[in-house]
Design a protein around this motif. Sequence first.
Motif, PDB file in Angstrom:
ATOM      1  N   GLU A 262      30.853  28.515  30.893  1.00  0.00           N
ATOM      2  CA  GLU A 262      31.189  29.166  32.504  1.00  0.00           C
ATOM      3  C   GLU A 262      31.479  30.784  32.134  1.00  0.00           C
ATOM      4  OE1 GLU A 262      30.371  28.509  35.473  1.00  0.00           O
ATOM      5  OE2 GLU A 262      29.242  26.844  34.576  1.00  0.00           O
ATOM      6  N   VAL A 263      32.551  30.898  30.835  1.00  0.00           N
ATOM      7  CA  VAL A 263      32.841  31.898  30.503  1.00  0.00           C
ATOM      8  C   VAL A 263      31.824  33.096  29.970  1.00  0.00           C
ATOM      9  CG1 VAL A 263      34.577  33.667  29.157  1.00  0.00           C
ATOM     10  CG2 VAL A 263      35.146  31.337  30.025  1.00  0.00           C
ATOM     11  N   GLN A 264      30.896  32.441  29.160  1.00  0.00           N
ATOM     12  CA  GLN A 264      29.718  33.284  28.748  1.00  0.00           C
ATOM     13  C   GLN A 264      28.847  33.740  29.986  1.00  0.00           C
ATOM     14  OE1 GLN A 264      26.088  32.948  25.471  1.00  0.00           O
ATOM     15  NE2 GLN A 264      27.785  31.338  25.294  1.00  0.00           N
ATOM     16  N   LYS A 265      28.463  32.837  30.879  1.00  0.00           N
ATOM     17  CA  LYS A 265      27.643  32.807  31.956  1.00  0.00           C
ATOM     18  C   LYS A 265      28.084  34.099  32.892  1.00  0.00           C
ATOM     19  CE  LYS A 265      25.976  30.969  36.162  1.00  0.00           C
ATOM     20  NZ  LYS A 265      25.691  29.795  36.901  1.00  0.00           N
ATOM     21  N   LYS A 266      29.900  34.136  32.948  1.00  0.00           N
ATOM     22  CA  LYS A 266      30.267  35.126  33.901  1.00  0.00           C
ATOM     23  C   LYS A 266      30.209  36.478  33.128  1.00  0.00           C
ATOM     24  CE  LYS A 266      34.454  36.117  36.523  1.00  0.00           C
ATOM     25  NZ  LYS A 266      35.755  35.682  37.177  1.00  0.00           N
ATOM     26  N   LEU A 267      30.379  36.438  31.641  1.00  0.00           N
ATOM     27  CA  LEU A 267      30.148  37.622  30.811  1.00  0.00           C
ATOM     28  C   LEU A 267      29.135  38.158  30.935  1.00  0.00           C
ATOM     29  CD1 LEU A 267      31.468  39.762  28.979  1.00  0.00           C
ATOM     30  CD2 LEU A 267      30.894  38.331  27.084  1.00  0.00           C
ATOM     31  N   TYR A 268      27.961  37.524  30.971  1.00  0.00           N
ATOM     32  CA  TYR A 268      26.593  37.756  31.068  1.00  0.00           C
ATOM     33  C   TYR A 268      26.353  38.440  32.268  1.00  0.00           C
ATOM     34  CZ  TYR A 268      21.621  37.754  31.787  1.00  0.00           C
ATOM     35  OH  TYR A 268      19.995  38.401  32.329  1.00  0.00           O
ATOM     36  N   GLU A 269      26.657  37.905  33.332  1.00  0.00           N
ATOM     37  CA  GLU A 269      26.683  38.385  34.554  1.00  0.00           C
ATOM     38  C   GLU A 269      27.124  39.838  34.699  1.00  0.00           C
ATOM     39  OE1 GLU A 269      28.016  35.229  37.039  1.00  0.00           O
ATOM     40  OE2 GLU A 269      26.368  34.013  36.923  1.00  0.00           O
ATOM     41  N   GLU A 270      28.368  40.001  34.401  1.00  0.00           N
ATOM     42  CA  GLU A 270      29.101  41.246  34.322  1.00  0.00           C
ATOM     43  C   GLU A 270      28.134  42.370  33.594  1.00  0.00           C
ATOM     44  OE1 GLU A 270      33.583  42.729  34.171  1.00  0.00           O
ATOM     45  OE2 GLU A 270      32.757  42.419  31.969  1.00  0.00           O
TER      46      GLU A 270
ATOM     47  N   GLN B 236      25.102  43.300  35.377  1.00  0.00           N
ATOM     48  CA  GLN B 236      25.577  43.822  36.767  1.00  0.00           C
ATOM     49  C   GLN B 236      25.905  45.404  36.341  1.00  0.00           C
ATOM     50  OE1 GLN B 236      28.900  42.466  39.004  1.00  0.00           O
ATOM     51  NE2 GLN B 236      28.881  44.128  40.264  1.00  0.00           N
TER      52      GLN B 236
ATOM     53  N   TYR C 117      35.855  42.126  32.775  1.00  0.00           N
ATOM     54  CA  TYR C 117      36.021  40.913  32.616  1.00  0.00           C
ATOM     55  C   TYR C 117      35.808  40.834  31.025  1.00  0.00           C
ATOM     56  CZ  TYR C 117      35.209  35.944  32.561  1.00  0.00           C
ATOM     57  OH  TYR C 117      35.386  34.514  32.195  1.00  0.00           O
TER      58      TYR C 117
ATOM     59  N   GLU D 278      40.406  34.375  32.912  1.00  0.00           N
ATOM     60  CA  GLU D 278      40.847  34.887  34.394  1.00  0.00           C
ATOM     61  C   GLU D 278      42.312  34.925  34.466  1.00  0.00           C
ATOM     62  OE1 GLU D 278      38.498  32.783  37.543  1.00  0.00           O
ATOM     63  OE2 GLU D 278      36.684  33.240  36.339  1.00  0.00           O
TER      64      GLU D 278
END
Length: 462
Positions: free
Chosen positions: A297-305, A308, A325, A387
């Motif tokens: 989940e952390v890697q996914k959120k980092l990729y999304e940032e 973006q 992030y 977070e």
Amino acid sequence: MLDFAIFAVTFLLALVGAVLYLYPASRQAAGIPGVPPTEEKDGNLPDIVNSGSLHEFLVHLHERYGPVVSFWFGRRLVVSLGTVDVLKQHINPNKTSDPFETMLKSLLRYQSTGGNVSENHMRKKLYENGVTASLQSNFALLLKLSEELLDKWLSYPESQHVPLSQHMLGFAVKSVTQMVMGSTFEDGQEVVRFQKNHGTVWAEIGKGFLDGSLDKSANRKKQYEDALMQLESILKKIIKERRGMNFNQHIFIDSLVQGNLNDQQILEDSMIFSLASCIITAKLCTWAICFLTTSEEVQKKLYEEIDQVFGKGPITPEKIEQLRYCRQVLCETVRAARLTPVSARLQDVEGKVDKFIIPRETLVLYALGVVLQDPRTWPSPHKFDPERFDDESVVKTFSLLGFSGTQECPELRCAYMVTTVLLSVLVRRLHLLSVEGQVIETKYELVTSSKEEAWITVSKRC
């Protein structure tokens, strides 16, 4: 240049360079709870060795005796502080000398001493500005080296195991040497030679001096001295070449040369920065990627940032600053890995922490590895949770410990930037995956690392 919590190097340097040799012994523990010396000559050194590391020794000591504890290194009293509250109370009134610089110079057998307050302040600003300027001037280089590593990993079959620690050390050495010393280290052979000498010197800083084994082995001592001499030789050559000359690439040494420093001061400052930055950067990169491989989940959120902020456009210094992030991921990496588990300061005058009096010339340890896992400060301390740094009070505590903000040391600031560029390049194109069944055991030394090679696999993002 390093004001509060620096690297674990400081503890070892302080012990050897200042406490063992420069100050009279005290056998009065001032009523501070802790353990008596196991041996008259070595104090509690056998207990530290049996615990596996200084950090692990301090964990047990604080669990048993509380936030303020004492033990003995040789005939010298050592006090360790193990919570944020007691660390806040400990104020060393002597701000005229830098413990990291002073003690590391002692171990490296350097003879120059610090100047007055204004001179030390000038050198600190010069050092910090040198880091800032070299990062700005060499951003394209960091991007290029990151993309070269990406291309290498893209060429691997998805099932191939990647030796992460090995690759991160090579990447860090290439990055730091060129930022500090310039185009000389575009030559791969020079990088390999530096990495070998760096490894020899770093391995002996602390361990060999701490347990006295270096002086007992003529062969090891010669290897260490030869490696240090080779590192100094290349630095001296580059300092001479850069003095009075203008180059398109601004490197760390240029900032020191342009300041009012003599060649010996430049040599010492550039040596300190090179030694510390290479290993800190390598281990920060390694642990960050390790945590990402086990935190989907952390890697996914980092990729999304990353997606973006950059989209399909280039990675630029301006946009790098927007990766909030990503910075939280790196801060949590430092915390969760206990990247630098111990730092230290010499008690110049008698002081008081909690209800305890700390005698003058006592070595005071900041048990950062203990503090960073304290559940009263960090809820669910063993969980990798970037977070948690959404909380401003957490950010302030982290800054107090010297890992961010105005107290952030230049070597760690360099490592943060290099690692951010690398992650931006890698996570944008790759899924970083753990190797099934692998258990990464931790080795607590001057900088925390894995006991064995850390392996990962990678796959291309669609």
